[in-house]
Design a protein around this motif. Structure first.
Motif, PDB file in Angstrom:
ATOM      1  N   ASN A  67       8.339   8.938  15.018  1.00  0.00           N
ATOM      2  CA  ASN A  67       8.933   9.937  14.132  1.00  0.00           C
ATOM      3  C   ASN A  67      10.372   9.553  13.821  1.00  0.00           C
ATOM      4  N   THR A  68      10.522   8.642  12.891  1.00  0.00           N
ATOM      5  CA  THR A  68      11.843   8.179  12.487  1.00  0.00           C
ATOM      6  C   THR A  68      12.477   9.236  11.598  1.00  0.00           C
ATOM      7  N   THR A  69      13.728   9.534  11.846  1.00  0.00           N
ATOM      8  CA  THR A  69      14.429  10.516  11.020  1.00  0.00           C
ATOM      9  C   THR A  69      15.562   9.884  10.227  1.00  0.00           C
ATOM     10  N   ILE A  70      15.832   8.600  10.491  1.00  0.00           N
ATOM     11  CA  ILE A  70      16.871   7.891   9.742  1.00  0.00           C
ATOM     12  C   ILE A  70      16.448   6.444   9.510  1.00  0.00           C
ATOM     13  N   ILE A  71      17.004   5.856   8.484  1.00  0.00           N
ATOM     14  CA  ILE A  71      16.895   4.413   8.278  1.00  0.00           C
ATOM     15  C   ILE A  71      18.117   3.846   8.990  1.00  0.00           C
ATOM     16  N   PRO A  72      17.943   2.963   9.969  1.00  0.00           N
ATOM     17  CA  PRO A  72      19.075   2.530  10.794  1.00  0.00           C
ATOM     18  C   PRO A  72      20.242   1.927  10.018  1.00  0.00           C
ATOM     19  N   ASP A  73      19.949   0.998   9.116  1.00  0.00           N
ATOM     20  CA  ASP A  73      21.018   0.366   8.342  1.00  0.00           C
ATOM     21  C   ASP A  73      20.398  -0.527   7.270  1.00  0.00           C
ATOM     22  N   LEU A  74      21.255  -1.130   6.466  1.00  0.00           N
ATOM     23  CA  LEU A  74      20.768  -1.967   5.365  1.00  0.00           C
ATOM     24  C   LEU A  74      20.130  -3.265   5.849  1.00  0.00           C
ATOM     25  N   ASN A  75      20.502  -3.748   7.020  1.00  0.00           N
ATOM     26  CA  ASN A  75      19.825  -4.927   7.582  1.00  0.00           C
ATOM     27  C   ASN A  75      18.369  -4.594   7.873  1.00  0.00           C
ATOM     28  N   TRP A  76      18.119  -3.413   8.432  1.00  0.00           N
ATOM     29  CA  TRP A  76      16.744  -2.980   8.703  1.00  0.00           C
ATOM     30  C   TRP A  76      15.968  -2.909   7.404  1.00  0.00           C
ATOM     31  N   LEU A  77      16.579  -2.287   6.376  1.00  0.00           N
ATOM     32  CA  LEU A  77      15.911  -2.152   5.083  1.00  0.00           C
ATOM     33  C   LEU A  77      15.577  -3.522   4.504  1.00  0.00           C
ATOM     34  N   SER A  78      16.499  -4.455   4.596  1.00  0.00           N
ATOM     35  CA  SER A  78      16.257  -5.807   4.082  1.00  0.00           C
ATOM     36  C   SER A  78      15.071  -6.463   4.789  1.00  0.00           C
ATOM     37  N   GLY A  79      15.002  -6.312   6.090  1.00  0.00           N
ATOM     38  CA  GLY A  79      13.871  -6.863   6.836  1.00  0.00           C
ATOM     39  C   GLY A  79      12.561  -6.205   6.451  1.00  0.00           C
ATOM     40  N   VAL A  89      11.856  -4.731   3.584  1.00  0.00           N
ATOM     41  CA  VAL A  89      11.510  -5.146   2.219  1.00  0.00           C
ATOM     42  C   VAL A  89      11.042  -6.597   2.194  1.00  0.00           C
ATOM     43  N   THR A  90      11.611  -7.442   3.047  1.00  0.00           N
ATOM     44  CA  THR A  90      11.147  -8.827   3.136  1.00  0.00           C
ATOM     45  C   THR A  90       9.652  -8.854   3.435  1.00  0.00           C
ATOM     46  N   ALA A  91       9.201  -7.960   4.301  1.00  0.00           N
ATOM     47  CA  ALA A  91       7.786  -7.912   4.676  1.00  0.00           C
ATOM     48  C   ALA A  91       6.941  -7.118   3.691  1.00  0.00           C
ATOM     49  N   GLU A  92       7.471  -6.020   3.169  1.00  0.00           N
ATOM     50  CA  GLU A  92       6.636  -5.056   2.451  1.00  0.00           C
ATOM     51  C   GLU A  92       6.995  -4.825   0.991  1.00  0.00           C
ATOM     52  N   GLY A  93       8.137  -5.328   0.533  1.00  0.00           N
ATOM     53  CA  GLY A  93       8.619  -4.997  -0.798  1.00  0.00           C
ATOM     54  C   GLY A  93       8.064  -5.869  -1.907  1.00  0.00           C
ATOM     55  N   CYS A  94       8.265  -5.383  -3.124  1.00  0.00           N
ATOM     56  CA  CYS A  94       7.811  -6.113  -4.310  1.00  0.00           C
ATOM     57  C   CYS A  94       8.818  -5.888  -5.438  1.00  0.00           C
ATOM     58  N   PHE A  95       9.268  -6.967  -6.040  1.00  0.00           N
ATOM     59  CA  PHE A  95      10.144  -6.915  -7.202  1.00  0.00           C
ATOM     60  C   PHE A  95       9.315  -7.418  -8.375  1.00  0.00           C
ATOM     61  N   PHE A  96       9.133  -6.585  -9.370  1.00  0.00           N
ATOM     62  CA  PHE A  96       8.326  -7.054 -10.491  1.00  0.00           C
ATOM     63  C   PHE A  96       8.790  -6.454 -11.799  1.00  0.00           C
ATOM     64  N   LEU A  97       8.147  -6.887 -12.861  1.00  0.00           N
ATOM     65  CA  LEU A  97       8.511  -6.458 -14.179  1.00  0.00           C
ATOM     66  C   LEU A  97       7.254  -6.134 -14.957  1.00  0.00           C
ATOM     67  N   SER A  98       7.352  -5.068 -15.722  1.00  0.00           N
ATOM     68  CA  SER A  98       6.244  -4.628 -16.554  1.00  0.00           C
ATOM     69  C   SER A  98       6.600  -4.928 -18.005  1.00  0.00           C
ATOM     70  N   ILE A  99       5.700  -5.601 -18.691  1.00  0.00           N
ATOM     71  CA  ILE A  99       5.907  -5.901 -20.109  1.00  0.00           C
ATOM     72  C   ILE A  99       4.739  -5.274 -20.858  1.00  0.00           C
ATOM     73  N   ILE A 100       5.070  -4.314 -21.727  1.00  0.00           N
ATOM     74  CA  ILE A 100       4.015  -3.626 -22.476  1.00  0.00           C
ATOM     75  C   ILE A 100       4.315  -3.678 -23.969  1.00  0.00           C
ATOM     76  N   LYS A 101       3.261  -3.693 -24.759  1.00  0.00           N
ATOM     77  CA  LYS A 101       3.432  -3.669 -26.213  1.00  0.00           C
ATOM     78  C   LYS A 101       4.078  -2.342 -26.597  1.00  0.00           C
ATOM     79  N   SER A 102       4.997  -2.435 -27.560  1.00  0.00           N
ATOM     80  CA  SER A 102       5.697  -1.242 -28.010  1.00  0.00           C
ATOM     81  C   SER A 102       6.095  -1.396 -29.470  1.00  0.00           C
ATOM     82  N   ASN A 103       5.803  -0.377 -30.249  1.00  0.00           N
ATOM     83  CA  ASN A 103       6.231  -0.422 -31.648  1.00  0.00           C
ATOM     84  C   ASN A 103       7.637   0.166 -31.804  1.00  0.00           C
ATOM     85  N   ARG A 104       8.273   0.486 -30.693  1.00  0.00           N
ATOM     86  CA  ARG A 104       9.633   1.032 -30.717  1.00  0.00           C
ATOM     87  C   ARG A 104      10.709  -0.053 -30.660  1.00  0.00           C
ATOM     88  N   THR A 105      10.304  -1.299 -30.399  1.00  0.00           N
ATOM     89  CA  THR A 105      11.294  -2.372 -30.323  1.00  0.00           C
ATOM     90  C   THR A 105      11.042  -3.405 -31.417  1.00  0.00           C
TER      91      THR A 105
END
Length: 164
Positions: free
Chosen positions: A34-46, A48-64
């Motif tokens: 039962n974690t009630t806090i995120i310990p620090d940004l080093n923990w978050l980085s670790g 995200v290294t294991a579980e995170g995803c950085f991606f980009l969505s490209i969709i057709k659009s008649n607005r651009t």
């Protein structure tokens, strides 16, 4: 048998076929954390290294002018038992939201460009992602820089983004 018992206790457990072939398995009890806090940004980085995803969505659009809309997204997906952890992360970074992903999983997603540019990217610049995922993060940063100066609205910029 120890390996089977461990496997039965993680993620979705054993498949029905595995259960039928190994009827005397005994899943290992998982401790409740039962974690009630995120310990620090080093923990978050670790994490995200294991579980995170950085991606980009490209969709057709008649607005651009170029006919496509581009959206950067940062995402973490976890089993439903870790929904509260995802909420803690959202609160810790002060952006994004947690969404249901079916009955067994949840996503924490940051899709607002300004949040990715001003919060997510600087976090992992100062607390680097490790391993091969660092390359994914670098691509994410390159695309963000192009979007930030409006290059995604030109044919040349879109071509560069597609290449990345």
């Amino acid at each position: 048998m120890q390996i089977i018992n461990l496997r039965a206790s993680i993620n979705l457990g054993l498949s029905n076929l595995q259960k039928s072939k190994i009827p005397n398995y005994n899943p290992v009890a998982r401790p409740v954390i039962n974690t009630t806090i995120i310990p620090d940004l080093n923990w978050l980085s670790g994490f995200v290294t294991a579980e995170g995803c950085f991606f980009l969505s490209i969709i057709k659009s008649n607005r651009t002018k170029v006919g496509y809309a581009i959206q950067l997204m940062f995402k973490l997906t976890q089993n439903k038992r870790d929904k509260e952890l995802l909420k803690l992360i959202a609160k810790f970074v002060n952006c994004g939201a947690v969404y249901s992903k079916g009955e067994n999983a949840f996503d924490f997603i940051v899709s607002k460009f300004a949040d990715n540019l001003n919060i997510i990217i600087p976090i992992f610049k100062n607390y680097p992602i490790q391993g091969i995922k660092q390359l994914e993060y670098q691509d994410f940063c390159q695309v963000a820089a192009l979007i930030d100066i409006g290059k995604h609205l030109t044919e040349e910029g879109l071509a560069k983004i597609l290449l990345i």
